[in-house]
Design a protein around this motif. Sequence first.
Motif, mmCIF file in Angstrom:
data_model
loop_
_atom_site.group_PDB
_atom_site.id
_atom_site.type_symbol
_atom_site.label_atom_id
_atom_site.label_comp_id
_atom_site.label_asym_id
_atom_site.label_seq_id
_atom_site.Cartn_x
_atom_site.Cartn_y
_atom_site.Cartn_z
ATOM 1 N N ALA A 43 0.825 -1.207 0.000
ATOM 2 C CA ALA A 43 0.000 0.000 0.000
ATOM 3 C C ALA A 43 0.864 1.265 0.000
ATOM 4 N N VAL A 44 1.905 1.272 0.825
ATOM 5 C CA VAL A 44 2.769 2.455 0.934
ATOM 6 C C VAL A 44 3.521 2.713 -0.371
ATOM 7 N N PHE A 45 4.128 1.673 -0.931
ATOM 8 C CA PHE A 45 4.890 1.847 -2.170
ATOM 9 C C PHE A 45 3.982 2.260 -3.325
ATOM 10 N N SER A 46 2.782 1.690 -3.385
ATOM 11 C CA SER A 46 1.868 2.052 -4.470
ATOM 12 C C SER A 46 1.456 3.519 -4.374
ATOM 13 N N LEU A 47 1.244 4.008 -3.163
ATOM 14 C CA LEU A 47 0.877 5.417 -2.984
ATOM 15 C C LEU A 47 2.042 6.339 -3.343
ATOM 16 N N ILE A 48 3.262 5.933 -2.988
ATOM 17 C CA ILE A 48 4.445 6.734 -3.324
ATOM 18 C C ILE A 48 4.624 6.807 -4.837
ATOM 19 N N ALA A 67 12.592 -1.589 -5.068
ATOM 20 C CA ALA A 67 13.129 -1.344 -3.726
ATOM 21 C C ALA A 67 12.286 -2.035 -2.655
ATOM 22 N N MET A 68 11.057 -2.425 -3.011
ATOM 23 C CA MET A 68 10.174 -3.027 -2.018
ATOM 24 C C MET A 68 10.731 -4.322 -1.429
#
Length: 204
Positions: A43-48, A67-68
Amino acid sequence: MELNEELTAQQSLDLITKTLNNSRRDITRDGGKYFILWGILLAVFSLIVYALWKSTGRAEWNFLWFAMPLVGYPLSAALKKRSESVPDNLVSELISKTWRIFAVFAISVSALIMLSSFLIKDKLAGMFLSVSITPSILMLFGISESFSGILLKSPIVIAGGLVVGIGGLLVYYLSGLLVEQMLIFTFAGIVLALTGVLMKNQKN
């Protein structure tokens, strides 16, 4: 004598079945924290990526996805050290291999598609090729999670895989999203994390 041997064999089979079911339950509860971790990271990476792609108009920000795993695997290892690990068995080994194969395919497919998109001279065609990563990853993700649920005999995990895989594909194809496709991965991350919460709290 034969009757006693049959009863002993049946008792042994019942014991093996009971042990395997208990192991599945323990693996499901223990695995919940990893589902939560990877769900939050997704969720965090997709929002970034969404925010940077939306603000700059550059699809190259998708390289941040690579990087995930660099963040997730050390955190997973730290979680494993801090908690009592469930003894490895056939079920846990198969689940582990399932997600490793998913990672190999997801990274390889993403890298190949993104490389191809940058080699194409037509920028618009390259952009549309790059967004084709989304349905591929959603399908791989849904299959991996659903198969894990089958191994664990967990309707919760199977349902999570179906929601992400089939539901995510439906949203992707029916909505015609471009940059906003990243929000489908945000949704997938939320589903994965919620699945993990349910796994940890299940009673049987």
